[in-house]
Design an enzyme around this catalytic site. Structure first.
Site, mmCIF file in Angstrom:
data_model
loop_
_atom_site.group_PDB
_atom_site.id
_atom_site.type_symbol
_atom_site.label_atom_id
_atom_site.label_comp_id
_atom_site.label_asym_id
_atom_site.label_seq_id
_atom_site.Cartn_x
_atom_site.Cartn_y
_atom_site.Cartn_z
ATOM 1 N N ASN A 270 -5.653 12.409 -0.217
ATOM 2 C CA ASN A 270 -4.768 11.621 0.648
ATOM 3 C C ASN A 270 -5.655 10.910 1.662
ATOM 4 O O ASN A 270 -6.879 11.086 1.686
ATOM 5 C CB ASN A 270 -3.724 12.534 1.326
ATOM 6 N N LYS A 271 -5.031 10.100 2.492
ATOM 7 C CA LYS A 271 -5.760 9.281 3.464
ATOM 8 C C LYS A 271 -6.833 10.071 4.200
ATOM 9 O O LYS A 271 -6.609 11.209 4.606
ATOM 10 C CB LYS A 271 -4.738 8.697 4.462
ATOM 11 N N GLN B 122 -2.655 2.443 9.766
ATOM 12 C CA GLN B 122 -1.336 2.482 9.103
ATOM 13 C C GLN B 122 -0.326 3.286 9.927
ATOM 14 O O GLN B 122 0.867 2.984 9.914
ATOM 15 C CB GLN B 122 -1.460 3.133 7.710
ATOM 16 N N ARG C 184 0.844 -1.192 0.000
ATOM 17 C CA ARG C 184 0.000 0.000 0.000
ATOM 18 C C ARG C 184 0.885 1.250 0.000
ATOM 19 O O ARG C 184 2.095 1.160 0.180
ATOM 20 C CB ARG C 184 -0.960 -0.007 1.203
ATOM 21 N N GLY C 185 0.243 2.406 -0.174
ATOM 22 C CA GLY C 185 0.993 3.653 -0.364
ATOM 23 C C GLY C 185 1.086 3.873 -1.865
ATOM 24 O O GLY C 185 1.401 2.945 -2.624
ATOM 25 N N ALA C 186 0.802 5.107 -2.296
ATOM 26 C CA ALA C 186 0.620 5.360 -3.727
ATOM 27 C C ALA C 186 1.810 4.936 -4.595
ATOM 28 O O ALA C 186 1.647 4.172 -5.553
ATOM 29 C CB ALA C 186 0.274 6.837 -3.935
ATOM 30 N N ARG D 122 -7.259 -0.783 -6.959
ATOM 31 C CA ARG D 122 -7.569 0.389 -6.117
ATOM 32 C C ARG D 122 -7.713 1.604 -7.035
ATOM 33 O O ARG D 122 -6.905 1.795 -7.940
ATOM 34 C CB ARG D 122 -6.474 0.648 -5.077
ATOM 35 N N ASP E 36 -2.163 10.676 -2.623
ATOM 36 C CA ASP E 36 -2.517 9.564 -3.511
ATOM 37 C C ASP E 36 -2.832 10.035 -4.918
ATOM 38 O O ASP E 36 -2.690 9.283 -5.882
ATOM 39 C CB ASP E 36 -3.687 8.774 -2.926
#
Ligand code: MRU
Length: 349
Positions: A247-248, A196, A46-48, A88, A237
């Site tokens: 973003n998150k 996270q 995970r993470g862009a 995603r 992201d």
């Protein structure tokens, strides 16, 4: 050395299962595009930037299984690309990397034999990974130059080495300051619902010897108001042309609180996170994840039966709340007015 999400070992691709951290450091073998898409959707990776690289590696893995001519394999490879891209929706790095791989596959399909075509696709995936590593290094340098004296930072979600090809985005900047001898302290938000921050940011920072304090997401704005931290640094992201930042979930309230507290709110992301097709944040698709991620915690239901949950994984922070955007190319300083397109430079490099 920074932690990296993938490892190539005797021709096998392994990824560190981020869904298991920090209780278990388990490396998982991934063998094809479908398995990689599942690993991306399930947040094992995970993470862009990291899911961009994962998409490229997943595509190369699928190509490795081809025994017929590259041309005959193209319909299968197009399906693999679609499967990977659908894993995603918000981080545009995934679509960018998979489209780049698919273009390479099409371009060389008629002119090369199968073995050469497969090798070419592995070198393209490796290039995508290497470019991201270099981008992390450049962002760390550029970002560090923004903070002449600051020591106390707040960050959200996880933006370290494991969220990229190695190095990190926002956390990479903080780690760079630590490497330069600054006594940095980081307040990390838990990042509900999937934690996270608690599980991965705190793991990476404590491993690096950085003083880390975990806070509930809801505690963060009041920390800013009380002057506990000097700046907020986050990743992204997807960034629209006008500088709106997805973003998150929970990033937007931090930006509002930073504005109110008159402290910098800095976004750190490679240009692979910029979507030239999105004029503003309104055009960014926001992933809605399973309600169970909110309603159930470690196998135990939190809310009564019959209660529903909304679970948007990301939010959009308007450009007007962003103090600066750090990419591998430059530091773009606000204020951004949200109606003028920003010149991010000519793409990743
Ligand atoms: O749902 P996740 O864990 O993939 O969300 C990740 C984030 O929101 C990060 O802040 C973003 O991808 C930047 S990572 C360098």
């Amino acid at each position: 050395v920074s932690v990296e999400p993938f490892r190539l070992e005797n021709g096998r691709l392994l990824l560190l299962d981020q869904a298991m951290l920090p209780t278990e450091e388990r490396w998982r073998v991934v063998e094809d595009a479908r398995a990689m898409a599942e690993a991306i959707a399930g947040l094992s990776v995970r993470g862009a930037p990291a899911i961009g690289i994962a998409g490229a590696l997943g595509f190369a893995l699928e190509a490795s299984r081809v025994t017929e001519s590259p041309e005959a394999a193209l319909p299968l490879m197009r399906r693999a690309a679609a499967t990977l891209k659908a894993a995603r929706p918000t981080a545009v790095n995934l679509a960018h990397a998979v489209d780049r791989m698919a273009a390479a596959a099409e371009k060389d399909a008629r002119s090369s034999g199968t073995a050469a075509w497969i090798a070419r696709l592995w070198s393209e995936a490796q290039a995508i990974w290497d470019e991201d590593r270099r981008a992390s290094r450049a962002m760390a340098e550029h970002g560090a130059s923004l903070f002449a004296t600051e020591r106390r930072f707040l960050t959200h979600c996880h933006t370290g080495g494991l969220a990229t090809g190695g190095g990190g985005t926002a956390l990479g900047v903080v780690l760079e300051l630590a490497r330069r001898g600054r006594a940095v302290e980081v307040w990390a938000t838990e990042t509900r619902p999937l934690l996270q921050g608690a599980r991965i940011t705190a793991w990476e920072l404590t491993r690096a010897g950085v003083a880390t304090t975990l806070v509930a997401d809801a505690a963060a704005p009041s920390l800013l108001a009380r002057g506990v931290v000097e700046a907020v640094v986050v990743g992204a992201d997807r960034i629209a042309r006008n500088g709106d930042v997805a973003n998150k979930i929970g990033t937007y309230p931090l930006a509002l609180a930073a504005r109110e507290a008159a402290i910098p709110f800095v976004v750190v992301a490679p240009t692979t996170t910029v979507d030239p097709r999105a004029a503003t944040g309104a055009e960014i698709p926001i992933e809605e994840r399973a309600a169970a991620e909110v309603l159930v915690f470690q196998g135990k239901r939190l809310a009564p039966e019959g209660c529903r949950a909304a679970n948007p994984a990301f939010d959009v922070t308007p450009a007007s709340l962003v103090s600066a955007i750090v990419t591998e190319r430059s530091v773009l300083r606000g204020p951004f007015d949200g109606s003028t397109p920003i010149d991010f430079g000519a793409g990743p490099g």
